[in-house]
Design a protein around this motif. Structure first.
Motif, PDB file in Angstrom:
ATOM      1  N   ARG A  76       4.910 -11.004   7.390  1.00 12.24           N
ATOM      2  CA  ARG A  76       3.360 -10.211   6.330  1.00 12.24           C
ATOM      3  C   ARG A  76       2.886  -9.711   6.917  1.00 12.24           C
ATOM      4  O   ARG A  76       1.578  -9.760   5.937  1.00 12.24           O
ATOM      5  N   ASP A 215       5.358  -8.378   0.439  1.00 10.14           N
ATOM      6  CA  ASP A 215       4.345  -7.894   1.738  1.00 10.14           C
ATOM      7  C   ASP A 215       4.621  -6.453   3.171  1.00 10.14           C
ATOM      8  O   ASP A 215       3.946  -5.814   2.571  1.00 10.14           O
ATOM      9  N   GLN A 219       3.768  -3.337   3.022  1.00 14.29           N
ATOM     10  CA  GLN A 219       3.116  -2.168   4.615  1.00 14.29           C
ATOM     11  C   GLN A 219       3.681  -1.680   5.272  1.00 14.29           C
ATOM     12  O   GLN A 219       3.211  -0.317   5.774  1.00 14.29           O
TER      13      GLN A 219
END
Length: 300
Positions: A76, A215, A219
């Motif tokens: 993450r 997360d 990303q």
């Protein structure tokens, strides 16, 4: 053996590896996938491997390859650590989600229902809450939520109340303590499946696996180059649903957003119409492959 890498050939094909490219394996584990990626990279290629498990670090240190950079962190934190290494965009990202065979087969980690051990289940045993903290500290309502949401137990409320009643006589410390507290809740003949669901629920909560996955996916879309590939392998429906929704809609819940001209606003395009699953031959050799679903996407 840490574990046999699942769908190895399919993962490599999905990444469409360029010899001089930059790639990320966000779940290094025993290094099976990473070693195969390195074998296809040229001298100018680079591979970043993430893992928060101390055992994985030891595996990475055994690989003497200047093209490999091991990152001792949860995936993450993908974007943060890539930036620390001066990397803004990459050509491909691989994620093999879930628990490794090694983690299941190490009794003291507390991941498996097969061994008597302290209730732990932390992917990173150096910090954070353990399964023991949760079963002894969560309210009945909180236990009901995770047993129902993450374990998909039909009698989640009953199970939660059973745990709370049992711990009134003393803390639940071990795997067998927890199993004993739930004995009256288990459907006859389905003990193994039931306890596996309970342990899955606790493990997901302990490690915030759904939050970490969201997360990571968000990303990934930001750090991939145009035409870069995202390859993610999941092992239960909760994970696969998040991956499927993010690839298909650019978000985890609700419908895909559109611009003023009616075009979909999403960062990725699915490469495969359906998830890739293991062949009967692979499943016969590696039972872990049975529940694997591999999804491949490309950055738009």
């Amino acid at each position: 053996m840490y574990h046999n890498p699942v769908l190895l050939a399919e993962c490599l094909e999905g990444l469409a590896i360029r010899p001089d490219g930059v790639y990320v394996d966000v779940t290094f584990g025993g290094g099976g996938h990473s070693k195969a990626i390195l074998a296809q990279l040229g001298d100018k290629g680079r591979l970043f491997a993430f893992d928060q498990d101390p055992d994985a670090r030891a595996n990475a240190e055994a690989i003497e390859d200047k093209r490999l950079t091991f990152v001792d962190a949860n995936f993450r934190l993908l974007q943060k650590y890539l930036r620390l290494y001066g990397v803004k965009q990459v050509d491909g990202i691989l994620g093999d989600l879930g628990v490794s065979s090694h983690q299941f087969d190490t009794p003291e980690r507390g991941f498996s229902t097969r061994f008597e051990a302290n209730l732990d289940m932390r992917m990173n045993p150096r910090g954070g809450v353990s399964a023991r903290d949760i079963v002894n500290g969560y309210s009945a309502e909180e236990l009901h939520r995770i047993f129902g949401m993450y374990g998909e137990l039909q009698n989640a409320k009953t199970a939660a109340l059973a745990v709370v009643a049992a711990r009134a006589n003393g803390p639940l410390e071990t795997v067998n303590d927890l199993k004993a507290s739930l004995q009256r809740c288990v459907p006859r003949g389905k003990e193994n499946k039931y306890f596996a669901q309970v342990f899955q629920a606790l493990r997901i909560e302990v490690n915030d696996e759904m939050g970490a996955l969201q997360d990571f996916l968000t990303q990934s879309a930001e750090v991939l180059k145009v035409k870069g590939r995202l390859v993610v392998m999941s092992y239960h429906s909760l994970e696969d649903r998040l991956v499927k929704n993010f690839i298909g809609k650019g978000k985890f819940y609700g419908e895909v957003e559109k611009d003023l001209f009616g075009n979909d606003l999403k960062p990725l395009q699915s490469v495969t119409r359906k998830p890739i699953e293991a062949s009967a031959e692979e499943i016969a050799q590696n039972s872990r492959a049975r529940s694997a679903k591999l999804r491949i996407a490309e950055k738009l």
